[in-house]
Scaffold this motif. Structure first.
Motif, PDB file in Angstrom:
ATOM      1  N   LEU A 257      -0.119   7.118   7.744  1.00 37.71           N
ATOM      2  CA  LEU A 257      -0.212   7.318   6.291  1.00 37.71           C
ATOM      3  C   LEU A 257      -1.640   7.655   5.872  1.00 37.71           C
ATOM      4  CD1 LEU A 257       1.163   7.323   3.573  1.00 37.71           C
ATOM      5  CD2 LEU A 257       0.835   4.851   3.438  1.00 37.71           C
ATOM      6  N   ALA A 258      -2.618   7.000   6.502  1.00 37.79           N
ATOM      7  CA  ALA A 258      -4.014   7.304   6.172  1.00 37.79           C
ATOM      8  C   ALA A 258      -4.361   8.747   6.502  1.00 37.79           C
ATOM      9  CB  ALA A 258      -4.936   6.355   6.924  1.00 37.79           C
ATOM     10  N   HIS A 259      -3.838   9.287   7.604  1.00 34.10           N
ATOM     11  CA  HIS A 259      -4.090  10.686   7.954  1.00 34.10           C
ATOM     12  C   HIS A 259      -3.372  11.628   6.988  1.00 34.10           C
ATOM     13  CE1 HIS A 259      -6.442  10.218  11.597  1.00 34.10           C
ATOM     14  NE2 HIS A 259      -5.590   9.307  12.045  1.00 34.10           N
ATOM     15  N   LEU A 260      -2.146  11.317   6.628  1.00 36.33           N
ATOM     16  CA  LEU A 260      -1.399  12.209   5.752  1.00 36.33           C
ATOM     17  C   LEU A 260      -1.997  12.256   4.353  1.00 36.33           C
ATOM     18  CD1 LEU A 260       2.288  11.336   6.765  1.00 36.33           C
ATOM     19  CD2 LEU A 260       1.034  13.435   7.258  1.00 36.33           C
ATOM     20  N   VAL A 261      -2.548  11.150   3.899  1.00 34.14           N
ATOM     21  CA  VAL A 261      -3.136  11.120   2.552  1.00 34.14           C
ATOM     22  C   VAL A 261      -4.307  12.083   2.465  1.00 34.14           C
ATOM     23  CG1 VAL A 261      -4.484   9.671   0.987  1.00 34.14           C
ATOM     24  CG2 VAL A 261      -2.352   8.817   1.945  1.00 34.14           C
TER      25      VAL A 261
ATOM     26  N   PHE B   3       6.518  10.244   3.338  1.00 31.54           N
ATOM     27  CA  PHE B   3       6.332   9.233   4.372  1.00 31.54           C
ATOM     28  C   PHE B   3       6.097   7.855   3.748  1.00 31.54           C
ATOM     29  CE2 PHE B   3       3.791   6.786   7.369  1.00 31.54           C
ATOM     30  CZ  PHE B   3       4.506   6.939   8.553  1.00 31.54           C
ATOM     31  N   ALA B   4       5.269   7.820   2.690  1.00 32.85           N
ATOM     32  CA  ALA B   4       4.994   6.541   2.034  1.00 32.85           C
ATOM     33  C   ALA B   4       6.270   5.966   1.409  1.00 32.85           C
ATOM     34  CB  ALA B   4       3.914   6.721   0.971  1.00 32.85           C
ATOM     35  N   LYS B   5       7.103   6.830   0.853  1.00 35.11           N
ATOM     36  CA  LYS B   5       8.342   6.361   0.230  1.00 35.11           C
ATOM     37  C   LYS B   5       9.245   5.655   1.240  1.00 35.11           C
ATOM     38  CE  LYS B   5      12.583   8.190  -1.861  1.00 35.11           C
ATOM     39  NZ  LYS B   5      13.261   9.413  -2.357  1.00 35.11           N
ATOM     40  N   TRP B   6       9.570   6.347   2.343  1.00 34.47           N
ATOM     41  CA  TRP B   6      10.522   5.775   3.291  1.00 34.47           C
ATOM     42  C   TRP B   6       9.918   4.624   4.081  1.00 34.47           C
ATOM     43  CZ3 TRP B   6      15.099   6.743   1.993  1.00 34.47           C
ATOM     44  CH2 TRP B   6      15.464   7.982   1.452  1.00 34.47           C
TER      45      TRP B   6
ATOM     46  N   ARG C 106      -0.553  11.232  -6.519  1.00 32.44           N
ATOM     47  CA  ARG C 106      -1.828  11.925  -6.318  1.00 32.44           C
ATOM     48  C   ARG C 106      -2.072  12.286  -4.857  1.00 32.44           C
ATOM     49  NH1 ARG C 106      -5.898   7.898  -9.265  1.00 32.44           N
ATOM     50  NH2 ARG C 106      -4.683   6.425  -8.033  1.00 32.44           N
ATOM     51  N   VAL C 107      -1.014  12.368  -4.070  1.00 29.61           N
ATOM     52  CA  VAL C 107      -1.143  12.672  -2.649  1.00 29.61           C
ATOM     53  C   VAL C 107      -0.259  13.869  -2.319  1.00 29.61           C
ATOM     54  CG1 VAL C 107      -1.677  10.274  -2.042  1.00 29.61           C
ATOM     55  CG2 VAL C 107       0.697  11.029  -2.073  1.00 29.61           C
ATOM     56  N   PRO C 108      -0.483  14.532  -1.173  1.00 34.32           N
ATOM     57  CA  PRO C 108       0.397  15.646  -0.781  1.00 34.32           C
ATOM     58  C   PRO C 108       1.841  15.193  -0.623  1.00 34.32           C
ATOM     59  CG  PRO C 108      -1.627  15.657   0.515  1.00 34.32           C
ATOM     60  CD  PRO C 108      -1.639  14.382  -0.262  1.00 34.32           C
ATOM     61  N   ASP C 109       2.745  16.167  -0.657  1.00 34.53           N
ATOM     62  CA  ASP C 109       4.172  15.851  -0.603  1.00 34.53           C
ATOM     63  C   ASP C 109       4.567  15.166   0.697  1.00 34.53           C
ATOM     64  OD1 ASP C 109       4.533  16.897  -3.088  1.00 34.53           O
ATOM     65  OD2 ASP C 109       5.128  18.886  -2.379  1.00 34.53           O
ATOM     66  N   ARG C 110       3.998  15.605   1.816  1.00 33.60           N
ATOM     67  CA  ARG C 110       4.339  14.965   3.090  1.00 33.60           C
ATOM     68  C   ARG C 110       3.937  13.502   3.086  1.00 33.60           C
ATOM     69  NH1 ARG C 110       1.743  18.017   7.882  1.00 33.60           N
ATOM     70  NH2 ARG C 110       2.874  16.370   8.995  1.00 33.60           N
ATOM     71  N   ALA C 111       2.736  13.205   2.599  1.00 32.80           N
ATOM     72  CA  ALA C 111       2.281  11.821   2.544  1.00 32.80           C
ATOM     73  C   ALA C 111       3.151  11.006   1.588  1.00 32.80           C
ATOM     74  CB  ALA C 111       0.813  11.757   2.112  1.00 32.80           C
ATOM     75  N   ARG C 112       3.559  11.622   0.473  1.00 34.26           N
ATOM     76  CA  ARG C 112       4.390  10.906  -0.490  1.00 34.26           C
ATOM     77  C   ARG C 112       5.761  10.576   0.100  1.00 34.26           C
ATOM     78  NH1 ARG C 112       7.663  12.278  -5.049  1.00 34.26           N
ATOM     79  NH2 ARG C 112       7.422  10.771  -6.738  1.00 34.26           N
TER      80      ARG C 112
ATOM     81  N   TYR D  73       0.834  -1.217   0.000  1.00 31.29           N
ATOM     82  CA  TYR D  73       0.000   0.000   0.000  1.00 31.29           C
ATOM     83  C   TYR D  73       0.861   1.256   0.000  1.00 31.29           C
ATOM     84  CZ  TYR D  73      -3.152   3.604   1.726  1.00 31.29           C
ATOM     85  OH  TYR D  73      -3.850   4.763   1.882  1.00 31.29           O
ATOM     86  N   ALA D  74       1.891   1.291   0.835  1.00 27.79           N
ATOM     87  CA  ALA D  74       2.762   2.458   0.870  1.00 27.79           C
ATOM     88  C   ALA D  74       3.479   2.656  -0.464  1.00 27.79           C
ATOM     89  CB  ALA D  74       3.775   2.316   2.009  1.00 27.79           C
ATOM     90  N   LEU D  75       3.847   1.564  -1.112  1.00 27.06           N
ATOM     91  CA  LEU D  75       4.484   1.667  -2.423  1.00 27.06           C
ATOM     92  C   LEU D  75       3.531   2.271  -3.444  1.00 27.06           C
ATOM     93  CD1 LEU D  75       7.147   0.916  -3.904  1.00 27.06           C
ATOM     94  CD2 LEU D  75       6.066  -1.241  -4.518  1.00 27.06           C
ATOM     95  N   TYR D  76       2.269   1.882  -3.377  1.00 28.91           N
ATOM     96  CA  TYR D  76       1.268   2.439  -4.295  1.00 28.91           C
ATOM     97  C   TYR D  76       1.083   3.935  -4.052  1.00 28.91           C
ATOM     98  CZ  TYR D  76      -3.364   3.726  -5.948  1.00 28.91           C
ATOM     99  OH  TYR D  76      -4.408   4.388  -6.533  1.00 28.91           O
ATOM    100  N   VAL D  77       0.968   4.342  -2.771  1.00 26.18           N
ATOM    101  CA  VAL D  77       0.796   5.758  -2.456  1.00 26.18           C
ATOM    102  C   VAL D  77       2.005   6.559  -2.924  1.00 26.18           C
ATOM    103  CG1 VAL D  77       0.547   7.409  -0.573  1.00 26.18           C
ATOM    104  CG2 VAL D  77      -0.745   5.281  -0.528  1.00 26.18           C
ATOM    105  N   TRP D  78       3.181   6.016  -2.747  1.00 28.69           N
ATOM    106  CA  TRP D  78       4.402   6.714  -3.149  1.00 28.69           C
ATOM    107  C   TRP D  78       4.452   6.954  -4.650  1.00 28.69           C
ATOM    108  CZ3 TRP D  78       9.657   3.740  -3.516  1.00 28.69           C
ATOM    109  CH2 TRP D  78      10.642   4.596  -4.044  1.00 28.69           C
ATOM    110  N   LEU D  79       4.134   5.937  -5.433  1.00 24.12           N
ATOM    111  CA  LEU D  79       4.274   6.037  -6.886  1.00 24.12           C
ATOM    112  C   LEU D  79       3.052   6.606  -7.588  1.00 24.12           C
ATOM    113  CD1 LEU D  79       6.025   2.602  -7.545  1.00 24.12           C
ATOM    114  CD2 LEU D  79       7.081   4.845  -7.269  1.00 24.12           C
ATOM    115  N   SER D  80       1.928   6.764  -6.879  1.00 20.05           N
ATOM    116  CA  SER D  80       0.715   7.253  -7.537  1.00 20.05           C
ATOM    117  C   SER D  80       0.837   8.722  -7.939  1.00 20.05           C
ATOM    118  CB  SER D  80      -0.489   7.069  -6.607  1.00 20.05           C
ATOM    119  OG  SER D  80      -0.363   7.894  -5.451  1.00 20.05           O
TER     120      SER D  80
END
Length: 277
Positions: free
Chosen positions: A269-273, A217-220, A209-215, A200-207
């Motif tokens: 991650l759910a809050h940051l998205v 966090f999802a990346k690391w 379509r999310v704010p920079d902070r969420a992206r 899920y975090a990999l999907y959020v990172w590469l999508s």
């Protein structure tokens, strides 16, 4: 005595005779004239002025729609010249002499134009730099990912369940006194939690379509989750190859903290998205 009308006649004139002069007046004013202006200008009553103003407003609306359609077609490269659908000039006076006929164009040998050439000519008329339309690229298929994930799922599931057995995870009865016969192996929480969060975090990172902070966090967190999953597989196979039946305390401590860590990272991650930068 009745005042003379626009052509000198003292008799009421129909709307069709007044309409060309009203068009000319609207063009001079660069706007629709008021009812009082029409009444003063053409010496007509209020009902006829209202009808004349309604005719002018309808023509202006149709011309505005025609202009919008023309602009859209020009942007697409379909036509190059503006078409005046509704004239704004007054009608020609019948007393004016007829214009001399234009000379006929010289004869040109006919050239056969295929339908494909005709479409290309229309699309690029007046727009030589217009790029030709290209078909949209086809999206990549995803079914090979499912095929690749099946053997990985079997290996990862068995590795985590095996490591969970070596670190104290096992069969539990989650509903004592309510459903005593119901039991579940708590070791399945490791592959479900760690690997599902990593995907899920990999999907959020590469999508994208999310704010920079969420992206970020999802990346690391995705990288960390995948590394923890790889270390878990390595630890299980090393312990299994060495014949160890109980994992060392530091491995047991790390594995026991994984469900809590996954819960915290997933909630964060759910809050940051759902936030905005």
């Amino acid at each position: 005595m009745t005042a003379p009308t626009i052509n000198g006649s003292r008799y009421p004139q129909p709307i069709e005779d007044l309409l060309p002069a009203a068009r000319k007046l609207a063009k001079e004013l660069d706007a629709l004239p008021s009812r009082n202006r029409l009444m003063r200008e053409f010496h007509i009553g209020a009902p006829k002025a209202d009808e004349l103003l309604s005719r002018l407003r309808d023509e202006a609306d149709r011309q505005a729609r025609a202009d919008a359609l023309h602009l859209h077609m020009v942007k697409r490269g379909s036509i190059a010249e503006r078409v005046e659908l509704f004239p704004t000039e007054p009608a020609t006076d019948p007393a004016d002499p007829p214009a001399a006929p234009e000379p006929a164009p010289p004869a040109v040998d006919p050239v056969e134009i295929t339908p494909v050439d005709r479409v290309a000519e229309v699309n690029t008329a007046g727009h030589p730099d217009t790029p030709t339309a290209t078909a949209p690229p086809r999206r990549a298929v995803v079914w090979p990912v499912v095929l690749l994930a099946l053997p990985a799922f079997v290996a990862i599931w068995s590795g985590w369940v095996g490591l969970g057995g070596l670190t104290g995870f096992g069969v539990v009865h989650p509903l004592p006194g309510i459903w005593d016969s119901f039991s579940i192996n708590s070791a399945i929480t490791l592959p479900i939690g760690v690997e599902t969060y990593g995907a899920y975090a990999l999907y959020v990172w590469l999508s994208g379509r999310v704010p920079d902070r969420a992206r970020r966090f999802a990346k690391w967190s995705a990288i960390a989750s995948l590394l923890v999953g790889a270390l878990g597989q390595v630890a299980y196979h090393l312990l299994e190859a060495a014949g160890v039946t109980s994992a060392p305390w530091w491995i047991t401590t790390a594995v026991a903290c994984l469900p809590v860590a996954v819960l915290g990272m997933g909630a964060a991650l759910a809050h940051l998205v759902r936030t905005h930068d």
